[in-house]
Design a protein around this motif. Structure first.
Motif, PDB file in Angstrom:
ATOM      1  N   GLN A  15       0.938  -1.075   0.034  1.00  0.00           N
ATOM      2  CA  GLN A  15      -0.036   0.082  -0.153  1.00  0.00           C
ATOM      3  C   GLN A  15       0.934   1.408  -0.080  1.00  0.00           C
ATOM      4  O   GLN A  15       0.635   2.150  -0.647  1.00  0.00           O
ATOM      5  N   GLN A  16       2.102   1.213   0.909  1.00  0.00           N
ATOM      6  CA  GLN A  16       2.662   2.479   0.813  1.00  0.00           C
ATOM      7  C   GLN A  16       3.542   2.569  -0.381  1.00  0.00           C
ATOM      8  O   GLN A  16       3.816   3.786  -0.939  1.00  0.00           O
ATOM      9  N   LEU A  17       3.756   1.453  -1.303  1.00  0.00           N
ATOM     10  CA  LEU A  17       4.271   1.689  -2.358  1.00  0.00           C
ATOM     11  C   LEU A  17       3.470   2.078  -3.567  1.00  0.00           C
ATOM     12  O   LEU A  17       4.025   2.320  -4.699  1.00  0.00           O
ATOM     13  N   GLY A  18       2.117   2.052  -3.303  1.00  0.00           N
ATOM     14  CA  GLY A  18       1.345   2.343  -4.199  1.00  0.00           C
ATOM     15  C   GLY A  18       0.766   1.229  -5.013  1.00  0.00           C
ATOM     16  O   GLY A  18       0.480   1.470  -6.288  1.00  0.00           O
ATOM     17  N   LEU A  19       1.050   0.101  -4.623  1.00  0.00           N
ATOM     18  CA  LEU A  19       0.955  -1.333  -5.448  1.00  0.00           C
ATOM     19  C   LEU A  19      -0.324  -1.938  -5.010  1.00  0.00           C
ATOM     20  O   LEU A  19      -0.626  -1.681  -3.993  1.00  0.00           O
ATOM     21  N   GLY A  20      -0.872  -2.826  -5.849  1.00  0.00           N
ATOM     22  CA  GLY A  20      -1.964  -3.692  -5.404  1.00  0.00           C
ATOM     23  C   GLY A  20      -1.448  -4.613  -4.297  1.00  0.00           C
ATOM     24  O   GLY A  20      -0.428  -5.029  -4.111  1.00  0.00           O
ATOM     25  N   HIS A  21      -2.401  -4.430  -3.187  1.00  0.00           N
ATOM     26  CA  HIS A  21      -2.014  -5.138  -2.038  1.00  0.00           C
ATOM     27  C   HIS A  21      -2.962  -6.117  -1.491  1.00  0.00           C
ATOM     28  O   HIS A  21      -2.753  -6.800  -0.248  1.00  0.00           O
ATOM     29  N   GLN A  22      -3.699  -6.803  -2.440  1.00  0.00           N
ATOM     30  CA  GLN A  22      -4.237  -8.062  -2.390  1.00  0.00           C
ATOM     31  C   GLN A  22      -3.245  -9.360  -2.283  1.00  0.00           C
ATOM     32  O   GLN A  22      -2.468  -9.168  -3.070  1.00  0.00           O
ATOM     33  N   PRO A  23      -3.554 -10.305  -1.362  1.00  0.00           N
ATOM     34  CA  PRO A  23      -2.577 -11.438  -1.648  1.00  0.00           C
ATOM     35  C   PRO A  23      -2.137 -11.896  -3.043  1.00  0.00           C
ATOM     36  O   PRO A  23      -1.043 -12.057  -3.354  1.00  0.00           O
ATOM     37  N   LYS A  24      -3.023 -12.013  -3.880  1.00  0.00           N
ATOM     38  CA  LYS A  24      -2.821 -12.495  -5.273  1.00  0.00           C
ATOM     39  C   LYS A  24      -2.082 -11.340  -6.065  1.00  0.00           C
ATOM     40  O   LYS A  24      -1.080 -11.655  -6.821  1.00  0.00           O
ATOM     41  N   GLU A  25      -2.272 -10.048  -5.871  1.00  0.00           N
ATOM     42  CA  GLU A  25      -1.368  -9.151  -6.543  1.00  0.00           C
ATOM     43  C   GLU A  25      -0.168  -9.275  -5.858  1.00  0.00           C
ATOM     44  O   GLU A  25       0.772  -8.797  -6.767  1.00  0.00           O
ATOM     45  N   ILE A  26       0.051  -9.198  -4.922  1.00  0.00           N
ATOM     46  CA  ILE A  26       1.590  -9.251  -4.103  1.00  0.00           C
ATOM     47  C   ILE A  26       2.356 -10.721  -4.440  1.00  0.00           C
ATOM     48  O   ILE A  26       3.280 -10.511  -5.360  1.00  0.00           O
ATOM     49  N   HIS A  40      21.104  -3.820  -6.538  1.00  0.00           N
ATOM     50  CA  HIS A  40      20.738  -3.239  -5.321  1.00  0.00           C
ATOM     51  C   HIS A  40      19.098  -3.165  -5.371  1.00  0.00           C
ATOM     52  O   HIS A  40      18.563  -2.723  -6.455  1.00  0.00           O
ATOM     53  N   LEU A  41      18.085  -3.528  -4.200  1.00  0.00           N
ATOM     54  CA  LEU A  41      16.714  -3.445  -4.269  1.00  0.00           C
ATOM     55  C   LEU A  41      16.248  -2.351  -4.970  1.00  0.00           C
ATOM     56  O   LEU A  41      15.383  -2.202  -5.873  1.00  0.00           O
ATOM     57  N   ALA A  42      16.800  -1.022  -4.526  1.00  0.00           N
ATOM     58  CA  ALA A  42      16.314   0.262  -5.072  1.00  0.00           C
ATOM     59  C   ALA A  42      16.646   0.303  -6.359  1.00  0.00           C
ATOM     60  O   ALA A  42      16.061   1.510  -6.955  1.00  0.00           O
ATOM     61  N   ALA A  50       9.083   7.571  -7.037  1.00  0.00           N
ATOM     62  CA  ALA A  50       9.013   7.695  -5.973  1.00  0.00           C
ATOM     63  C   ALA A  50       9.053   6.245  -4.873  1.00  0.00           C
ATOM     64  O   ALA A  50       9.391   6.340  -3.890  1.00  0.00           O
ATOM     65  N   GLN A  51       8.747   5.259  -5.473  1.00  0.00           N
ATOM     66  CA  GLN A  51       8.968   3.907  -5.042  1.00  0.00           C
ATOM     67  C   GLN A  51      10.347   3.767  -4.521  1.00  0.00           C
ATOM     68  O   GLN A  51      10.904   3.448  -3.655  1.00  0.00           O
ATOM     69  N   ARG A  52      11.035   3.889  -5.575  1.00  0.00           N
ATOM     70  CA  ARG A  52      12.850   3.905  -5.452  1.00  0.00           C
ATOM     71  C   ARG A  52      13.265   4.888  -4.192  1.00  0.00           C
ATOM     72  O   ARG A  52      13.671   4.386  -3.267  1.00  0.00           O
ATOM     73  N   ASN A  53      12.492   6.191  -3.991  1.00  0.00           N
ATOM     74  CA  ASN A  53      13.150   6.760  -3.054  1.00  0.00           C
ATOM     75  C   ASN A  53      12.547   6.310  -1.632  1.00  0.00           C
ATOM     76  O   ASN A  53      13.237   6.439  -0.614  1.00  0.00           O
ATOM     77  N   PHE A  54      11.181   5.767  -1.486  1.00  0.00           N
ATOM     78  CA  PHE A  54      10.670   5.216  -0.366  1.00  0.00           C
ATOM     79  C   PHE A  54      11.685   4.091   0.209  1.00  0.00           C
ATOM     80  O   PHE A  54      11.944   4.131   1.382  1.00  0.00           O
ATOM     81  N   ILE A  55      11.945   3.261  -0.808  1.00  0.00           N
ATOM     82  CA  ILE A  55      12.829   2.211  -0.263  1.00  0.00           C
ATOM     83  C   ILE A  55      14.105   2.533   0.153  1.00  0.00           C
ATOM     84  O   ILE A  55      14.471   2.053   1.340  1.00  0.00           O
ATOM     85  N   LYS A  56      14.780   3.295  -0.609  1.00  0.00           N
ATOM     86  CA  LYS A  56      16.130   4.096  -0.286  1.00  0.00           C
ATOM     87  C   LYS A  56      16.032   4.492   1.145  1.00  0.00           C
ATOM     88  O   LYS A  56      16.831   4.250   2.003  1.00  0.00           O
TER      89      LYS A  56
END
Length: 78
Positions: A15-26, A40-42, A50-56
């Motif tokens: 959810q924080q990453l703005g991605l689908g967050h239902q079990p199947k979506e994950i 590196h993950l980021a 924005a996702q890259r910055n959040f992870i970093k």
């Protein structure tokens, strides 16, 4: 002082990453997006800026999300 009692799990991380967050979506996201051991993950190509910055930030600041970001990192390398 207010304590943050938000439960942190993969659902909330997605959810924080703005991605689908239902079990199947994950599950689909993890199966679709794999990272090579030397990347590196980021730096993975599938993140938005924005996702890259959040992870970093989560990893650099050892934020409340860092443990879940580490967990996601492991899942994306399996």
């Amino acid at each position: 002082m207010i304590m943050d009692t938000t439960q942190n799990d993969l659902t909330h991380l997605f959810q924080q990453l703005g991605l689908g967050h239902q079990p199947k979506e994950i599950e689909d996201f993890i199966n679709k997006n794999k990272i090579k051991h030397h990347v590196h993950l980021a730096d993975a190509t599938f993140w938005t800026p924005a996702q890259r910055n959040f992870i970093k930030e989560a990893l650099n600041e050892d934020a409340q999300w860092s443990e879940l970001v580490d967990q996601l990192d492991v899942l994306l390398r399996k």
